[in-house]
Design an enzyme around this catalytic site. Structure first.
Site, PDB file in Angstrom:
ATOM      1  N   LYS A 170       0.870  -1.187   0.000  1.00 53.90           N
ATOM      2  CA  LYS A 170       0.000   0.000   0.000  1.00 53.90           C
ATOM      3  C   LYS A 170       0.902   1.231   0.000  1.00 53.90           C
ATOM      4  O   LYS A 170       1.891   1.281   0.745  1.00 53.90           O
ATOM      5  CB  LYS A 170      -0.913  -0.011   1.231  1.00 53.90           C
ATOM      6  CG  LYS A 170      -1.979   1.083   1.217  1.00 53.90           C
ATOM      7  CD  LYS A 170      -2.859   1.020   2.477  1.00 53.90           C
ATOM      8  CE  LYS A 170      -3.991   2.047   2.418  1.00 53.90           C
ATOM      9  NZ  LYS A 170      -4.852   2.003   3.639  1.00 53.90           N
ATOM     10  N   SER A 196      -9.775   2.143   2.500  1.00 48.10           N
ATOM     11  CA  SER A 196      -8.856   2.834   1.619  1.00 48.10           C
ATOM     12  C   SER A 196      -7.822   1.936   0.939  1.00 48.10           C
ATOM     13  O   SER A 196      -7.220   2.339  -0.062  1.00 48.10           O
ATOM     14  CB  SER A 196      -8.105   3.894   2.429  1.00 48.10           C
ATOM     15  OG  SER A 196      -7.283   3.275   3.401  1.00 48.10           O
ATOM     16  N   SER A 204     -10.242   0.085   6.691  1.00 45.71           N
ATOM     17  CA  SER A 204      -9.542   0.185   5.400  1.00 45.71           C
ATOM     18  C   SER A 204      -8.934  -1.100   4.865  1.00 45.71           C
ATOM     19  O   SER A 204      -8.521  -1.150   3.700  1.00 45.71           O
ATOM     20  CB  SER A 204      -8.470   1.263   5.478  1.00 45.71           C
ATOM     21  OG  SER A 204      -9.060   2.538   5.426  1.00 45.71           O
TER      22      SER A 204
END
Lengths: 95, 462, 472
Positions: free
Chosen positions: B66, B141, B165
């Protein structure tokens, strides 16, 4: 409480955001909705309840007073800044 | 987990992953690729294997990172213009641990800028598409990592979970996602969102793979004062639940949650019974306040943590500079996405003089009540069961202009975050429309492996 | 104007002399170091960097607190104070807004007055800005240095008392060993809150920031009092504002008025767990504290030194300690040592000396030699200077005096020989006769001759006696 244009401008200043006019109108609506929603906590009785700032009790997490090496040195760090001079970070004059 | 050895070359594993990444480019999982460096590291590992030298537990395993984890490999953007050219001189502790075991980062995945969002639409680089429907959101996210895992580009991917997330995109794309106990994995070197609920976890296609990756990343880090001693040290099958009793959160079996999702949860509960668990519906009235608590505490910490992005020392600096003020305010206006700005402003609102007690302090007290409710429940149950999100993946653009509707996505995922509890998102079924629906299991502190053990047991029930 | 009552409260920032910074393990001593050479990614506030508390800073806080007779709060926490400034990399300062580590206390000033401490908290210092024509440069070497901010109650009522308070604070911090105490380097910086009023109700106060010399503190208070009284006498109102001190012009000038005051949006620091101390730990630190100025004062009171003399000595913990040790050996020898300290050692030219070199034994010995007339007071001062020369540390006062040929001759036999010689000398015949005839003033000449022959080592008094005996 209802969020007004003045509130948005004040919050923008606190947040150090220079907002163009077209951003302000939608923000009044959005922030008003959000504040309206979070205000429902008013109905919850928290009399005499201790706040929780950290999820569980940790204490005295500290290190010894000895100098350590870090992954990034002065050059690595100053290379990240837009402008530097004489190994210092350069910014427009602070009044 | 497919690991490099005498017969399987790391280079081939990495090439395969890079090819798949190209093949699925249109999903936009990645912000940047790490091709050259990844192949170089793969060769090094193959040489070691050839020489019979010791290689780690993830030797040659390609993974996706990420893009809010700092790493000296490439640029860390957090999907924000503010950092679109930030070559980090630092590597996050979690990344360093994985690489020490031979894992190879092939690319950095897309996210909502600064992890603010539940759809990966708030990315400066454009949205990621759902692995099962190009028209729909990936969730967020950590959308890029979830989709990259679901599409089989990588065997595992890292995410961060502050209020859902990891769990929500895992559910939207039908993969396993773990949000560990707060303090399990070091936050050092990960772009901070809300410090008191930020946790680092991962996605994978099996419980075993998730367990292996987490066992490597877990542990105390002197660079993060909130990390706890390594407890992720058992074999998964040894992490058996003691009570064999599960609480089904009644408050989330009605209003606000899709009928299809409620049915899925009830079906899962039935399957748990088949697996030998006793299921009991439990009412937790405080739960309905979770989202309000979260959208006070989190924006406050967000506003504070984003104060350092001022265009002075690194990252974006606005071109139009007249004075110091404009360095700050123009840079921040250009560097942040609209959702970042909303959260910063809400955060500064709840912290500002006159409102602190009514909002911030009140929320932190309510947080205590929430934690108490959980503690009480875990005296009876090994874990609590509820949905991850109120509905399957929604359409791209559907909620982007209605922040509050977007926040509602988090109504069930923020709760364990506020209490620092472990919560997993396990793939379970699909909607009529063919969209994945996962389930959420929440347990007491450090019961992370137990939760995985439970979900794996249930999964194996035919 | 004397009907105006002046009320002063003082905030003092003390830089702690820890090896590393408060939340990052880099060198905390930036003196003479290149800009930004003592800066870690934490101080630079890179994304994802986290503070890690320095244990030593906590112990120094406890020491400082005990030095000020303050309550030590066993539970303390950190908070974030938000504002934007280029010398504040994170956009917030980690401080202690709600639960400071040091609670209320009191400081006794030499003039007998008391100033109460409201509380003191631990926080991090900011960086340094240097201003040029169109731009400013940022040096973060100082960013993250541990500071204690000491907040006094408004117990101070005159410029002189304000100065005395700051000087005493400086002494206490030096004795506690928590700071290098170099005011020029900004190790201690003072903000003074001044108001004047004719009634019991406090007047509007102004805050003058960043004073870093005792003299400027006294002058700034004097100026503010005068200025505020003038404003009021002209029928005006004192504006609540922050002012700056200009040492060159001797004036304070308006900087920021309260109306534009910032909203710091204090928030509990989620990255640093609270500090929870055991009382037993505090007791252990207390047991390790040195003797404090107050105790020395009561001890030195017995030596009837004059005030300025003892206060001057108290400015140097090591000298106060030595003098105290001499007192414990033999209090009658102490006053002379005190005079040596204040009169000789603390004179300009000796400031560079290492005051630790001479031990209490040596000092007492030296004082005793003068007592026993083995050494003239001039000779003693010469020996004293040698004692503070490193190459002499192994030598006793007596050895030094001997080497320097300063021991006085008191052996009567030896002296008589010289005296007879002198009395027989033709040039002395007249003086000798005069003395025989009772013209005693002539004896001085004879004593002088003897002293000359003995190269100054003879003890004049003894010589005088012996000559009288011989000529009577």
């Amino acid at each position: 409480m209802a969020i007004t244009r003045e509130d948005v401008l004040h919050l923008a200043e606190l947040s150090n955001l220079r907002l163009s006019e077209d951003q302000i109108e939608p923000l009044i609506k959005d922030l008003d909705n959000i504040v309206g929603y979070i205000s429902q906590l008013d109905e919850l009785d928290t009399e005499g309840v201790e706040p929780t700032y950290q999820c569980f009790d940790m204490k005295n997490v500290w290190r010894e007073d000895t100098i350590e090496e870090f992954e990034a040195n002065r050059e690595d760090l100053l290379n990240l800044t837009v402008e530097s001079e004489d190994n210092q970070i350069k910014v427009p004059k602070v009044l | 987990m497919k690991i490099a050895d005498k017969n399987t070359k790391a280079v081939d594993l990495v090439r395969e992953a890079l090819e798949k990444a190209k093949e699925f480019e249109q999903y936009h999982c990645f912000i940047s690729m790490n091709e050259a460096r990844a192949l170089e590291r793969a060769r090094e590992i193959d040489e070691k294997i050839a020489k019979g030298e010791k290689v780690g537990r993830l030797a040659g395993v390609p993974y996706a990172l990420k893009d809010n984890y700092l790493s000296r490999e490439g640029v860390t953007t957090a999907a924000a213009r503010m950092l679109d050219n930030f070559p980090s001189p630092i590597t996050a502790t979690a990344v360093a641990k994985l690489e020490a075991e031979g894992a190879i980062m092939i690319g950095r995945t897309n996210l909502d800028a600064y992890a603010h969002g539940s759809s990966t639409e708030n990315s400066y680089f454009g949205p990621t598409h759902n692995a099962h429907d190009m028209e729909r959101v990936a969730g967020g996210s950590s959308g890029g990592s979830a989709v990259a895992t679901a599409l089989g580009i990588v065997q595992f991917a890292l995410g961060s979970d502050t209020g859902g997330s990891i769990r929500q995109p895992a559910s939207y794309n039908g993969v396993w996602g773990v949000k560990p106990t707060y303090g399990t994995v070091s936050r050092y070197g990960v772009v901070a969102m809300a410090s008191s609920t930020d946790t680092m976890g991962c996605f994978a296609k099996t419980a075993e793979d998730v367990d292996l990756v987490m066992s490597i990343m877990a542990g105390k880090d002197p660079k993060d004062s909130t990390t706890i001693d390594d407890f992720w040290n058992r074999e998964l099958e040894d992490a058996k639940p003691k009570k064999k009793k599960i609480g089904l959160i009644k408050d989330f079996l009605g209003g606000g949650v899709d009928a299809e999702v409620v049915k899925a949860i009830r079906d899962y509960a039935d399957k748990m019974k088949k697996a030998g668990f006793e299921i009991e519906e439990v009412e937790m009235p405080i739960m309905k306040y979770g989202l309000a608590i979260y959208y006070i505490v989190q924006p406050a910490e967000v506003a504070s943590n984003l104060s350092r992005y001022d265009g002075v020392r690194y990252g974006h600096r606005a071109a139009e500079i007249t004075d110091l003020d404009s360095v700050y305010s123009n840079t921040r206006d250009e560097g942040f996405m609209p959702e970042n700005k909303r959260r910063i402003m809400i955060g500064n609102f709840v912290l500002s003089s006159g409102f602190f007690d009514a909002y911030y302090l009140k929320a932190q007290k309510a947080r205590t009540l929430l934690i108490n409710a959980y503690n009480e429940a875990f005296e009876k149950y090994d874990a609590l069961l509820c949905a991850v999100a109120p509905a399957p993946a929604f359409k791209l653009g559907e909620k982007i202009n209605d922040p509050l509707q977007m926040y509602m996505e988090d109504m069930m995922s923020v709760l364990p975050s506020l209490a620092g509890l472990p919560a997993i998102s396990a793939p379970f079924t699909k909607s009529k429309g063919g969209l994945p629906i996962g389930v959420q299991l929440i347990g007491p502190r450090k019961s992370d492996q137990v939760l995985l053990n439970i979900a794996k047991t249930v999964e194996e029930v035919k | 104007m004397e009907e105006y009552k002046t009320t002063i409260g003082i905030e003092c920032h003390v830089q702690l002399n820890t090896k590393t910074k408060l939340f990052s393990a880099v060198d905390n001593d930036a003196v003479d170091k290149e800009p930004n050479s003592c800066v870690s990614p934490i101080d630079y506030a890179l994304p994802g960097m986290l503070p890690v508390l320095n244990k030593a800073a906590i112990e120094k806080c406890v020491r400082a607190g005990l030095a000020m007779n303050c309550k030590i709060n066993l539970v303390s926490r950190f908070d974030r104070k938000h504002y934007y400034y280029p010398d504040l990399p994170k956009g917030y300062q980690i401080t202690q807004m709600y639960q400071p580590i040091i609670g209320a206390g009191v400081i006794h000033l030499p003039d007998g007055s008391d100033v109460h401490i409201e509380h003191a908290h631990l926080e991090e210092d900011a960086g340094k800005l240097t201003h040029f024509g169109t731009y400013s440069l940022v040096d973060l070497n100082r960013a993250g240095t541990p500071l204690i901010e000491i907040v006094s109650m408004p117990d101070i009522h005159s410029p002189a008392q304000a100065r005395a308070y700051c000087e005493e604070l400086h002494r206490l911090m030096m004795y506690a060993g928590v700071t290098n105490g170099d005011l020029y380097q900004g190790n201690m910086r003072f903000d003074i809150n001044v108001s004047v009023s004719k009634t019991d109700k406090l007047g509007t106060r102004t805050e003058t920031k960043n004073l870093n010399s005792f003299r400027s503190i006294e002058r700034a208070v004097e100026y503010e009092v005068k200025r505020q009284i003038e404003v009021l006498e002209k029928g005006g109102k004192v504006k609540q504002e922050t002012r700056g001190w200009n040492d060159a012009t001797g004036k304070t000038t308006s900087q920021r008025s309260k109306e534009e005051a910032q909203d710091y949006r204090y928030m509990p620091e989620p990255d640093v767990p609270p500090v929870v101390l055991e009382q037993s730990y505090v007791d252990k630190v207390e047991a390790s504290m040195p003797m404090m100025p107050d105790e020395y004062r009561s001890k030195f009171g017995l030596l009837n030194l004059d005030h300025s003399e003892s206060e001057a000595i108290l400015n140097y913990p090591i000298l106060a300690q030595r003098l105290n040790e001499v007192c414990d050996k033999n209090i009658s020898l102490a006053p002379r040592v005190a005079h040596w300290f204040s009169g000789v050692l603390l004179s300009e030219e000796n400031q560079d000396k290492n005051f630790a070199l001479a031990t209490a034994e040596e000092l007492a010995e030296l004082s005793e030699m003068v007592e026993k007339k083995e050494l003239s007071s001039t000779g003693a001062k010469a020996v004293l200077m040698e004692m503070y020369d490193r190459k002499n540390t192994a030598k006793t006062a007596h050895t030094l005096a001997k080497e320097m040929n300063l021991l006085q001759e008191n052996d009567e036999g030896a002296l008589e020989a010289i005296i007879d010689e002198v009395l027989q000398a033709p040039e002395c015949a007249k003086a000798a006769d005069d003395v025989r005839n009772g013209e005693m003033k002539a004896i001085g000449f004879l004593v002088g001759q003897v002293m000359k022959k003995s190269k100054g080592k003879a003890n004049p008094a003894t010589v005088n006696g012996l000559i009288k005996k011989k000529l009577s």
